[in-house]
Structures are given as structure tokens and as C-alpha cells.
Design a protein around this motif. Structure first.
Motif, PDB file in Angstrom:
ATOM      1  N   SER A  67       0.831  -1.208   0.000  1.00  0.00           N
ATOM      2  CA  SER A  67       0.000   0.000   0.000  1.00  0.00           C
ATOM      3  C   SER A  67       0.863   1.255   0.000  1.00  0.00           C
ATOM      4  O   SER A  67       0.592   2.222  -0.730  1.00  0.00           O
ATOM      5  CB  SER A  67      -0.929  -0.014   1.214  1.00  0.00           C
ATOM      6  N   ASP A  68       1.923   1.241   0.831  1.00  0.00           N
ATOM      7  CA  ASP A  68       2.824   2.395   0.865  1.00  0.00           C
ATOM      8  C   ASP A  68       3.514   2.588  -0.484  1.00  0.00           C
ATOM      9  O   ASP A  68       3.721   3.723  -0.942  1.00  0.00           O
ATOM     10  CB  ASP A  68       3.866   2.205   1.967  1.00  0.00           C
ATOM     11  N   THR A  69       3.850   1.461  -1.107  1.00  0.00           N
ATOM     12  CA  THR A  69       4.509   1.553  -2.418  1.00  0.00           C
ATOM     13  C   THR A  69       3.568   2.145  -3.461  1.00  0.00           C
ATOM     14  O   THR A  69       3.928   3.064  -4.208  1.00  0.00           O
ATOM     15  CB  THR A  69       4.974   0.160  -2.880  1.00  0.00           C
ATOM     16  N   LEU A  70       2.340   1.608  -3.524  1.00  0.00           N
ATOM     17  CA  LEU A  70       1.376   2.104  -4.514  1.00  0.00           C
ATOM     18  C   LEU A  70       0.975   3.545  -4.241  1.00  0.00           C
ATOM     19  O   LEU A  70       0.689   4.309  -5.165  1.00  0.00           O
ATOM     20  CB  LEU A  70       0.137   1.215  -4.533  1.00  0.00           C
ATOM     21  N   ARG A  71       0.954   3.931  -2.998  1.00  0.00           N
ATOM     22  CA  ARG A  71       0.623   5.325  -2.669  1.00  0.00           C
ATOM     23  C   ARG A  71       1.644   6.279  -3.283  1.00  0.00           C
ATOM     24  O   ARG A  71       1.319   7.436  -3.582  1.00  0.00           O
ATOM     25  CB  ARG A  71       0.584   5.485  -1.152  1.00  0.00           C
ATOM     26  N   SER A  72       2.840   5.798  -3.502  1.00  0.00           N
ATOM     27  CA  SER A  72       3.873   6.634  -4.136  1.00  0.00           C
ATOM     28  C   SER A  72       3.899   6.478  -5.652  1.00  0.00           C
ATOM     29  O   SER A  72       4.136   7.454  -6.373  1.00  0.00           O
ATOM     30  CB  SER A  72       5.256   6.266  -3.570  1.00  0.00           C
ATOM     31  N   THR A  73       3.659   5.249  -6.133  1.00  0.00           N
ATOM     32  CA  THR A  73       3.818   5.015  -7.569  1.00  0.00           C
ATOM     33  C   THR A  73       2.585   5.388  -8.390  1.00  0.00           C
ATOM     34  O   THR A  73       2.709   5.786  -9.551  1.00  0.00           O
ATOM     35  CB  THR A  73       4.163   3.534  -7.828  1.00  0.00           C
ATOM     36  N   ILE A  74       1.382   5.267  -7.804  1.00  0.00           N
ATOM     37  CA  ILE A  74       0.175   5.632  -8.559  1.00  0.00           C
ATOM     38  C   ILE A  74       0.202   7.111  -8.960  1.00  0.00           C
ATOM     39  O   ILE A  74      -0.052   7.445 -10.125  1.00  0.00           O
ATOM     40  CB  ILE A  74      -1.102   5.279  -7.764  1.00  0.00           C
ATOM     41  N   PRO A  75       0.511   8.066  -8.051  1.00  0.00           N
ATOM     42  CA  PRO A  75       0.598   9.467  -8.479  1.00  0.00           C
ATOM     43  C   PRO A  75       1.631   9.690  -9.581  1.00  0.00           C
ATOM     44  O   PRO A  75       1.399  10.492 -10.499  1.00  0.00           O
ATOM     45  CB  PRO A  75       0.980  10.207  -7.201  1.00  0.00           C
ATOM     46  N   LYS A  76       2.748   8.982  -9.506  1.00  0.00           N
ATOM     47  CA  LYS A  76       3.760   9.144 -10.555  1.00  0.00           C
ATOM     48  C   LYS A  76       3.202   8.719 -11.912  1.00  0.00           C
ATOM     49  O   LYS A  76       3.398   9.400 -12.933  1.00  0.00           O
ATOM     50  CB  LYS A  76       4.996   8.305 -10.219  1.00  0.00           C
ATOM     51  N   ALA A  77       2.522   7.579 -11.915  1.00  0.00           N
ATOM     52  CA  ALA A  77       1.959   7.084 -13.179  1.00  0.00           C
ATOM     53  C   ALA A  77       0.883   8.026 -13.713  1.00  0.00           C
ATOM     54  O   ALA A  77       0.828   8.310 -14.918  1.00  0.00           O
ATOM     55  CB  ALA A  77       1.382   5.680 -12.971  1.00  0.00           C
ATOM     56  N   VAL A  78       0.023   8.517 -12.813  1.00  0.00           N
ATOM     57  CA  VAL A  78      -1.063   9.411 -13.247  1.00  0.00           C
ATOM     58  C   VAL A  78      -0.497  10.709 -13.805  1.00  0.00           C
ATOM     59  O   VAL A  78      -0.942  11.206 -14.852  1.00  0.00           O
ATOM     60  CB  VAL A  78      -2.023   9.683 -12.065  1.00  0.00           C
ATOM     61  N   VAL A  79       0.470  11.291 -13.115  1.00  0.00           N
ATOM     62  CA  VAL A  79       1.074  12.545 -13.603  1.00  0.00           C
ATOM     63  C   VAL A  79       1.754  12.316 -14.946  1.00  0.00           C
ATOM     64  O   VAL A  79       1.616  13.125 -15.872  1.00  0.00           O
ATOM     65  CB  VAL A  79       2.065  13.101 -12.565  1.00  0.00           C
ATOM     66  N   TYR A  80       2.459  11.212 -15.064  1.00  0.00           N
ATOM     67  CA  TYR A  80       3.177  10.949 -16.316  1.00  0.00           C
ATOM     68  C   TYR A  80       2.205  10.730 -17.480  1.00  0.00           C
ATOM     69  O   TYR A  80       2.407  11.256 -18.581  1.00  0.00           O
ATOM     70  CB  TYR A  80       4.073   9.720 -16.145  1.00  0.00           C
ATOM     71  N   CYS A  81       1.152   9.960 -17.235  1.00  0.00           N
ATOM     72  CA  CYS A  81       0.248   9.584 -18.327  1.00  0.00           C
ATOM     73  C   CYS A  81      -0.819  10.637 -18.614  1.00  0.00           C
ATOM     74  O   CYS A  81      -1.307  10.718 -19.749  1.00  0.00           O
ATOM     75  CB  CYS A  81      -0.448   8.256 -18.009  1.00  0.00           C
ATOM     76  N   GLN A  82      -1.189  11.423 -17.628  1.00  0.00           N
ATOM     77  CA  GLN A  82      -2.291  12.369 -17.829  1.00  0.00           C
ATOM     78  C   GLN A  82      -1.836  13.831 -17.783  1.00  0.00           C
ATOM     79  O   GLN A  82      -2.022  14.573 -18.745  1.00  0.00           O
ATOM     80  CB  GLN A  82      -3.384  12.136 -16.769  1.00  0.00           C
ATOM     81  N   VAL A  83      -1.245  14.221 -16.660  1.00  0.00           N
ATOM     82  CA  VAL A  83      -0.905  15.640 -16.486  1.00  0.00           C
ATOM     83  C   VAL A  83       0.185  16.065 -17.462  1.00  0.00           C
ATOM     84  O   VAL A  83       0.066  17.080 -18.170  1.00  0.00           O
ATOM     85  CB  VAL A  83      -0.487  15.919 -15.030  1.00  0.00           C
ATOM     86  N   LYS A  84       1.255  15.285 -17.517  1.00  0.00           N
ATOM     87  CA  LYS A  84       2.357  15.642 -18.421  1.00  0.00           C
ATOM     88  C   LYS A  84       1.911  15.603 -19.877  1.00  0.00           C
ATOM     89  O   LYS A  84       2.255  16.481 -20.676  1.00  0.00           O
ATOM     90  CB  LYS A  84       3.523  14.685 -18.190  1.00  0.00           C
ATOM     91  N   GLU A  85       1.127  14.598 -20.234  1.00  0.00           N
ATOM     92  CA  GLU A  85       0.628  14.508 -21.605  1.00  0.00           C
ATOM     93  C   GLU A  85      -0.295  15.674 -21.936  1.00  0.00           C
ATOM     94  O   GLU A  85      -0.269  16.212 -23.043  1.00  0.00           O
ATOM     95  CB  GLU A  85      -0.116  13.181 -21.800  1.00  0.00           C
ATOM     96  N   ALA A  86      -1.115  16.069 -20.964  1.00  0.00           N
ATOM     97  CA  ALA A  86      -2.015  17.198 -21.197  1.00  0.00           C
ATOM     98  C   ALA A  86      -1.226  18.481 -21.424  1.00  0.00           C
ATOM     99  O   ALA A  86      -1.588  19.315 -22.261  1.00  0.00           O
ATOM    100  CB  ALA A  86      -2.974  17.363 -20.022  1.00  0.00           C
ATOM    101  N   LYS A  87      -0.136  18.635 -20.697  1.00  0.00           N
ATOM    102  CA  LYS A  87       0.686  19.836 -20.884  1.00  0.00           C
ATOM    103  C   LYS A  87       1.362  19.855 -22.241  1.00  0.00           C
ATOM    104  O   LYS A  87       1.522  20.911 -22.859  1.00  0.00           O
ATOM    105  CB  LYS A  87       1.742  19.926 -19.776  1.00  0.00           C
TER     106      LYS A  87
END
Length: 642
Positions: free
Chosen positions: A568-588
């Protein structure tokens, strides 16, 4: 020095242009009225005061409509231009600039017809002025505004409000500080009852702007005269009173020549025992010269203020045009360039929202810092790792042959089942960020001022951005689900290799009556986020319960809970990274890539479609701006005495 012709002619040209743009005073325009700033002579009088006869005498032509009731139902801006030599007299209307009228009976008819075009055949009035220019060697350079005659009662066919309507219209002209009031009163009536003088005194109590005119001096009762008024004793003004002798009704019926009428007027004053000493300052010719000279002096004095108003208006209109946007070019290349500029403006604002220059991007951090941890804490691990469920899954994994040392298959089933719960929060995080990005796109489009004039382009951008965000969301969901599946596909072996060693440190396995807590239990005390239910959930005094098996299964559940906590601690860190990379960064970086690919297949002019009212507004301002700039250039070109 500026000539009278150049100054008055300049004002005449600006007045005509103002009327063409719908600016004829009264404060109806969004910008400062140039018409109101221009000095003019407003002719005011009651019905049957001889107002029309005075104007015709000044012009030297019989050209105004006549009749009973209200004849003048629209303001008539009468612009007189003195010509040289023996050039033929002619007239031109502002609404018919290419036609010259040499027959002044046709001028009368056109005034009547043009009035009816706006007001109809009724007795209604209209504030929209008629512009009439007369070119003649027999006139002085002068501009007069003939207004409807003041009346006290409505006649048949007129609304009851006609009295107030006429007075309101007249006031809009005479209240202007740059207006010169030509107040006409008949001499055969008491000056105290004059409608014109009453109104003039209300708007110009000092009399600085008022010229008083007495008509019908020849119709006064025998043995009486108007010297008290003409010499300023009965009613004092800053400017001298002027007496006028108009043509009689018989002269009008006989079409008596106006030039002859002027000569007869001069003879009347020259031979009058009452007014002979004032003859040089009486008559329509003197009045015209007096007004022309005064109008010229007022124009000279007001030029600086007019220039200031024009410059202010130019600044206001250019700012408004910048706000509305300049007209769109016709060629495709320029249109494409415009669309790309608009897209860049939108993209800049969108990135500012994400990067912190504008509010909104912080909501994405809120998803990772608040929503995701809260969702992880709410996962039903206590139910999945309950004693009953642990015993059930481990027993089912063993099959017919119980495990010897450690139930590895049971562990794997418990862990895989627990890891499946992480799919929900992972996908929810993706959806939450997607919603924030969609909202930021909507806000950015609304905040891009340049886009507001193009509703079709706004819709196209919103649709293209929405489609791109959907693709980014799909890719992001695949990625976060892969993260969860990766945890299931390969467990962290080192974590479980430490478990026997920890068990040895704790000593032998507790006996059925031993209530001491294992190391795994200490790592996950009852009520912790990832722990299984505490011993209070099981009645240890129940003789049917196998105390050794219970402790064994509780330790298994506690070990699994600890491992799930680590994941859970691992996913709490890696899920935001994946979301930012796939959605936020792509949107920018690629939000409008799909839109750019579609441009070539779209009709550019269709994308740049504007609201017709906005286009009309821009055209109106552009025309007015052109007028103001032309007026400024004309004023600059005229030399006058400072």
C-alpha cells in the motif's frame, strides 16, 4: 488664421459623419458623443412664432414645409456654404449625397418625404436629424438646427405625450454647453409668455448662450413697439436682440422672391420711426452674419476641448477593438495563423492553471494527498483477513494434504485477493484527475479573452481537448492497473524470509493457553489499518476452538496484513507518478495535438465564425474610429489663432 469657411465647414463635415454613424447626441452612444461636443446653433420657438420664415429669410430661399400643426417633426441640420461668383444655387441632402437639387420646391418635398420615411404619415416626431446643405453666393457660412416647434396641446392624431416629447427633444440640443440658442418669439405677443425664452432661461439662466429674435414687428398693434425688448430693458441677454420682419402670408401665397423680401425688410427698418436708430443691427441678413461670426468664435474656443474629446474617444475605441478582436483576414493562411495564435493563448492559460500561475492545479495534488490515502484506508482488509477467511483460504489452498511448515499457496491466495482491492483506488485516482483536467480545460477556454468571439472554435477546442483527455485517461488506467498486477505477479521474497527468524526470536509457538502476542501481532495491533481482528473477536475459552490452529492462522493473517501495508505504501507513491506521467504531463505537452491534426480537414472560416451582433459592434466601432481619426486629421490641418 483659420477662415470662417474652414472652421464651420469642418464642423459641418463632422456633423454629417456623426449622423451617418447614428451619433446625434442625447447620450445614446457607448462612447463620448462627438456630436454633443460640436458647437451649433439650435433654433427654438413655439408654433407660429415665425421660425420657418426666419430660416428661409437667412437662406434667401423658400424651401421649408408649411402647414398647420407640427410641420417640423425631425431636427433639420441646415448647413449653409457661401460660394464665390455667380455659381448656381443648389442643395444636397446627407441621405442623398450624389443628387443636387436646384429646384427648391423639390427640396421642400424631399424634407417632407424623408420625415415620413422615419415617422410615417402620422404626427409622430423623431430625434434622427435630416442633413441639408445649401450652396449659394447669397448666404453666409453657418449651421443651424431647426427643431420642432414647442406646443402646449396635442392635436388630433398625436399621442398625449407629444408636448413632453417635443420639449425633451429640444432640451437635448439646447442643454449642451456648446449649443448656441436662437430663441424666436413673436413681437405681437407678451415676451413673458414666450415658450422659447422660458426654455432658454431654464437651460441658460445667465443668457451667455442665447440670442433673442423678435419676429412680426410689423404686425404689432398701431402705436406700440418692441424697443424695451430689443434694447434689453424688458429682458436682458448677453447678446443683442435682433428684430426680423418676415414675409406676410400673402407674400408667401404669391411666392414673393426672398431677395426682394430681404430688401423690403431693410427698407422697413431704415424708414421706421421706432427702429430706425437700430436699423444697422436689425434684419435677417444682420442676424445671419452675427450668428456666423459668433459660431466661428465659439468653434475656435472649443477646438482644444474637441481635440481632447476626440483623442479620448480614439483611445476608448482602440481599447474596445482590442477587447473585441480585430477583423479576421479572408485568406486561408492568415486564418490558420489566427487559429494557431488562439490555440497558443488557450494552451498558455491551461498550463498556468497546472503550474500554479492560476488556481486549479492544486486540486490534482489534493487527489494524491487526500483522496488516494483515504481510499486506501477504507479498503476492507479486516474482512478479507479475518480469522475465519484466513482459515478458509489456507485450508482450501492445502487441498487434501495439509501444509507442513508454511502454507505458501494459502499465503499467495490471501495476498492476491488483497491486492485486487487496490484496483478501485487506483482507477478512482485516474478518474479524479481526469475530472480536474476537464474542468481546467473548461475554465481556460472561458478565461481566454481572444476566444470569446469565436463560439464554434471554442466548441471545437473543447471537444478535441476532451477527446485527448479521454485517451490520456485510458492509458493512465492501463498503467496503474499494471502497477497493481506487477505487485501480484512477483511477491517480495525477502519480506517472508525474515518471518521464521523473527519467529525464533520470539521463542516457541504459544501454547493454547498462552495469551502472549506474536511479533506479527505487535507489528499490527488490533485496530491498525492493515491488521486482522484482535483476539477479542474469538472466544478463547470456548473448548471447541483449537487454540494452536487459531494462533497459527492469526499469525498468517498478520503477516499478510504487514505485507499488504508495505505494498500500500509503495502504490501510494507510484500511482501518483503514473497518473502525472500519463495524464498531467501529456495534457501539458499534447493536449491539442489531436486538434492540430483535425485542422486540415476543417473549414477554417467555419471555425472563426463570430456572433453577428459582435461583428456588427466591431464594424460600428471601426467606422466611428475612422471618423474620429479623420476629424483629428482635419482639425490638425486647419490653422487657427490660438
Amino acid at each position: 488664421m483659420a477662415t470662417m469657411e474652414s472652421l464651420i465647414g469642418l464642423v459641418n463635415r463632422i456633423q454629417r459623419a456623426c449622423t451617418a454613424l447614428g451619433d446625434y447626441g442625447g447620450g445614446d452612444t457607448a462612447f463620448s458623443s462627438l456630436w454633443d461636443a460640436l458647437p451649433s446653433v439650435a433654433v427654438v420657438g413655439g408654433q407660429s412664432s415665425g421660425k420657418s420664415s426666419v430660416l428661409e429669410s437667412i437662406v434667401g430661399r423658400d424651401f421649408l414645409p408649411r402647414g398647420s400643426g407640427i410641420v417640423t417633426r425631425r431636427p433639420l441640420v441646415l448647413q449653409l456654404h457661401k460660394t464665390e461668383g455667380r455659381q448656381e444655387e443648389y442643395a444636397e441632402f446627407g441621405h442623398m449625397p450624389r443628387r443636387r437639387f436646384t429646384d427648391f420646391s423639390l427640396v421642400r418635398k424631399e424634407i417632407q418625404d424623408e420625415t415620413d420615411r422615419i415617422t410615417g404619415k402620422s404626427k409622430q416626431i423623431s430625434p434622427i436629424p435630416i442633413h441639408l446643405s445649401i450652396y449659394s453666393p447669397n448666404v453666409v457660412n453657418l449651421t443651424l438646427i431647426d427643431l420642432p416647434g414647442l406646443t402646449k396641446v396635442a392635436v388630433e392624431g398625436q399621442p398625449e405625450s407629444i408636448v413632453e416629447d417635443i420639449e425633451k427633444m429640444v432640451r437635448t440640443y439646447v442643454e449642451k454647453p456648446n449649443s448656441i440658442i436662437l430663441a424666436i418669439s413673436p413681437a405681437n405677443q407678451d415676451i413673458a409668455t414666450s415658450d422659447a425664452m422660458k426654455l432658454a432661461r431654464e437651460v441658460d439662466p445667465s443668457g451667455e448662450r442665447t440670442f433673442g429674435v423678435l419676429t412680426k414687428l410689423d404686425l404689432m398693434d398701431k402705436g406700440t413697439n418692441a424697443l424695451d425688448v430689443l434694447e434689453g430693458r424688458a429682458y436682458r441677454l448677453q447678446h443683442p436682440w435682433v428684430g426680423i420682419v418676415n414675409r406676410s402670408q400673402a407674400d408667401i401665397n404669391k411666392n414673393t422672391d426672398m431677395i426682394y423680401a430681404r430688401r423690403r425688410e431693410r427698407e422697413y427698418f431704415a424708414t421706421s420711426p421706432d427702429y430706425g436708430h437700430l436699423a444697422s443691427k436689425m434684419g435677417s441678413e444682420y442676424l445671419a452674419k452675427l450668428l456666423s461670426q459668433h459660431l466661428e468664435s465659439v468653434i475656435k474656443a472649443k477646438i482644444p476641448g474637441i481635440i481632447s474629446l476626440i483623442n479620448k474617444g480614439i483611445d476608448e475605441m482602440e481599447a474596445e477593438l482590442d477587447h473585441l478582436g480585430r477583423p479576421i483576414a479572408i485568406d486561408a493562411g492568415a486564418q490558420l495563423n489566427t487559429i494557431l495564435e488562439l490555440c497558443r493563448a488557450f494552451d498558455k492559460i491551461f498550463k498556468e492553471h497546472l503550474d500554479g500561475g492560476r488556481p486549479g492545479g492544486d486540486r490534482i495534488y489534493g487527489v494524491f494527498d487526500l483522496q488516494l490515502p483515504a481510499a486506501l484506508r477504507k479498503l476492507p482488509f479486516d474482512k478479507h483477513l479475518s480469522l475465519q477467511n484466513v482459515r478458509k483460504l489456507v485450508s482450501e489452498a492445502d487441498g487434501y494434504q495439509p501444509h507442513l511448515i508454511a502454507p505458501e499457496q494459502g499465503y499467495r491466495r490471501l495476498i492476491e485477493g488483497s491486492l485486487n482491492y487496490f484496483r478501485g483506488p487506483a482507477e478512482a485516482s485516474v478518474d479524479a484527475v481526469h475530472f480536474v483536467l476537464k474542468e481546467l480545460v473548461r475554465k481556460s477556454i472561458g478565461e481566454t479573452e481572444e476566444l470569446k468571439r469565436f463560439p464554434t472554435l471554442q466548441s471545437a477546442l473543447a471537444a478535441a481537448a476532451g477527446e485527448a483527455l479521454e485517451k490520456f485517461r485510458d492509458e493512465s488506467k492501463k498503467t496503474v492497473i499494471r502497477l497493481v498486477e506487477m505487485e501480484s505477479s512477483y511477491l517480495t521474497v525477502d519480506f517472508f524470509r525474515k518471518l521464521p527468524q523473527e519467529g525464533e526470536k520470539m521463542g516457541p509457538t504459544p501454547s493454547p493457553g498462552d495469551r502472549r502476542t506474536s511479533s506479527a501481532d505487535r507489528r499490527n495491533p488490533p485496530g491498525s489499518d492493515h491488521g486482522i481482528p484482535g483476539p477479542d473477536r474469538v472466544n478463547l475459552s470456548d473448548p471447541l476452538v483449537d487454540r494452536y490452529a487459531e494462533a497459527h492462522f492469526r499469525r498468517i493473517g498478520s503477516n499478510v496484513s504487514s505485507y499488504i501495508g508495505m505494498v500500500s505504501d509503495t502504490l501510494r507513491s507510484t500511482i501518483p507518478k503514473a497518473v502525472v506521467y500519463c495524464q498531467v504531463k501529456e495534457a501539458k505537452q499534447n493536449l491539442l495535438s489531436y486538434f492540430y491534426m483535425q485542422i486540415g480537414r476543417r473549414e477554417l472560416a467555419e471555425l472563426l465564425y463570430e456572433d453577428p451582433s459582435l461583428m456588427s459592434r466591431r464594424q460600428e466601432i471601426a467606422k466611428r474610429l475612422e471618423l474620429y481619426k479623420a476629424a483629428r486629421d482635419e482639425i490638425d490641418a486647419v490653422a487657427w489663432v490660438r
